[in-house]
Design a protein around this motif. Structure first.
Motif, PDB file in Angstrom:
ATOM      1  N   HIS A 113       0.786  -1.209  -0.126  1.00 36.70           N
ATOM      2  CA  HIS A 113       0.019  -0.104   0.030  1.00 36.70           C
ATOM      3  C   HIS A 113       0.818   0.979   0.062  1.00 36.70           C
ATOM      4  O   HIS A 113       1.678   1.501   1.004  1.00 36.70           O
ATOM      5  CB  HIS A 113      -0.915  -0.022   1.139  1.00 36.70           C
ATOM      6  N   ASN A 114       0.959   1.863  -1.168  1.00 36.46           N
ATOM      7  CA  ASN A 114       1.823   3.053  -1.198  1.00 36.46           C
ATOM      8  C   ASN A 114       2.973   2.868  -0.795  1.00 36.46           C
ATOM      9  O   ASN A 114       3.764   3.621  -0.070  1.00 36.46           O
ATOM     10  CB  ASN A 114       1.232   4.236  -0.396  1.00 36.46           C
ATOM     11  N   GLY A 115       3.829   1.572  -1.327  1.00 35.06           N
ATOM     12  CA  GLY A 115       4.980   1.495  -1.187  1.00 35.06           C
ATOM     13  C   GLY A 115       5.482   0.779   0.153  1.00 35.06           C
ATOM     14  O   GLY A 115       6.664   0.580   0.473  1.00 35.06           O
ATOM     15  N   SER A 116       4.465   0.467   1.023  1.00 36.80           N
ATOM     16  CA  SER A 116       4.741  -0.096   2.516  1.00 36.80           C
ATOM     17  C   SER A 116       3.612  -1.174   2.731  1.00 36.80           C
ATOM     18  O   SER A 116       2.829  -1.661   2.104  1.00 36.80           O
ATOM     19  CB  SER A 116       4.603   1.105   3.406  1.00 36.80           C
ATOM     20  N   TYR A 117       3.605  -1.456   3.951  1.00 37.33           N
ATOM     21  CA  TYR A 117       2.683  -2.459   4.739  1.00 37.33           C
ATOM     22  C   TYR A 117       1.474  -1.828   4.547  1.00 37.33           C
ATOM     23  O   TYR A 117       1.047  -0.739   4.605  1.00 37.33           O
ATOM     24  CB  TYR A 117       3.023  -2.666   6.044  1.00 37.33           C
ATOM     25  N   SER A 118       0.418  -2.750   4.409  1.00 38.90           N
ATOM     26  CA  SER A 118      -1.082  -2.520   4.468  1.00 38.90           C
ATOM     27  C   SER A 118      -0.970  -2.224   6.163  1.00 38.90           C
ATOM     28  O   SER A 118      -0.598  -2.564   7.008  1.00 38.90           O
ATOM     29  CB  SER A 118      -1.905  -3.662   4.213  1.00 38.90           C
ATOM     30  N   VAL A 119      -2.132  -1.183   6.317  1.00 35.62           N
ATOM     31  CA  VAL A 119      -2.596  -0.804   7.696  1.00 35.62           C
ATOM     32  C   VAL A 119      -2.859  -2.133   8.507  1.00 35.62           C
ATOM     33  O   VAL A 119      -2.397  -2.276   9.524  1.00 35.62           O
ATOM     34  CB  VAL A 119      -3.537   0.303   7.894  1.00 35.62           C
TER      35      VAL A 119
END
Length: 175
Positions: free
Chosen positions: A79-85
Motif C-alpha cells: 500500500h503506497n510502497g509500504s505495509y498494509s495498515v
C-alpha cells in the motif's frame, strides 16, 4: 510440520491471499492453516490505547498461532510502497507483547501486485526488518503483474518461471 500462512492484507479479494494459499498448498505432509487478518482486527495501536486495553486477546491469539507453527509463509500487499495498515497494526500490537513476533521461525516471504513492481518495496522492507523480530527468512519471491501470471479460474500460478521460484521457496521449509 505445521505451517501458518497469511496475506498481509485485509482485502476479501486479496491477490496475496490467493498467492499464499496456492504456495502452501504444495507443501507435502504439512498441516497448513491459512489465516485471515480480518479475524485479528484491532483498534489502531497507540500507547494510550495500550494503557486502556492492555494486551488484546486477538494479538495474543495471533502470536499463539505463530508459536504453535514450525514455519510461516506471508504474502505482502503493498500500500503506497509500504505495509498494509491491517498487517502493520496487528504487528505493532504483537510486538508490544513479544518483540520477537516471529519467535525464531523459518519464514518465506512472498508479494504480488497487479502491476510490474510486484510489491518489491514492501518485500524489501519486510526482508530487511524481519530478522530483528525473530524471523529466519529462508526466501523471498515477488510476482509482478498478478492477473497475467496467475490463473484465477484454476487458482494456479501459470507463469512457469515464477511458479518454479515459489515452489523452490516453500520447499526450503520442508524439514
Amino acid at each position: 510440520m505445521k505451517v501458518i500462512a497469511f496475506a498481509a492484507s485485509s482485502s476479501t479479494t486479496s491477490i496475496n491471499k490467493q498467492l499464499v494459499t496456492y504456495a502452501v498448498s504444495h507443501l507435502p505432509n504439512a498441516e497448513v492453516e491459512v489465516l485471515d487478518l480480518n479475524d485479528f482486527e484491532l483498534p489502531l495501536f497507540s500507547e494510550d490505547k495500550e494503557k486502556v486495553l492492555g494486551q488484546p486477546e486477538l494479538a495474543k491469539a495471533f502470536l499463539k498461532k505463530i508459536h504453535d507453527a514450525d514455519a510461516v509463509v506471508i504474502s505482502f500487499a503493498e500500500h503506497n510502497g509500504s505495509y498494509s495498515v491491517a498487517y502493520k497494526n496487528l504487528f505493532d500490537w504483537c510486538s508490544r507483547i513479544n518483540p520477537k513476533v516471529y519467535l525464531n521461525k523459518s519464514v518465506v516471504l512472498l508479494a504480488t501486485s497487479p502491476g510490474p513492481g510486484g510489491a518489491k518495496n514492501v518485500l524489501a522492507a519486510a526482508s530487511g526488518s524481519m530478522p530483528f523480530f525473530g524471523a529466519e527468512v529462508k526466501a523471498m519471491v515477488s510476482i509482478p503483474n498478478f492477473y497475467e501470471n496467475f490463473d484465477q479460474e484454476r487458482q494456479v500460478l501459470s507463469h512457469p518461471e515464477f511458479n518454479s521460484e515459489v515452489m523452490s521457496a516453500v520447499s526450503l521449509l520442508v524439514v
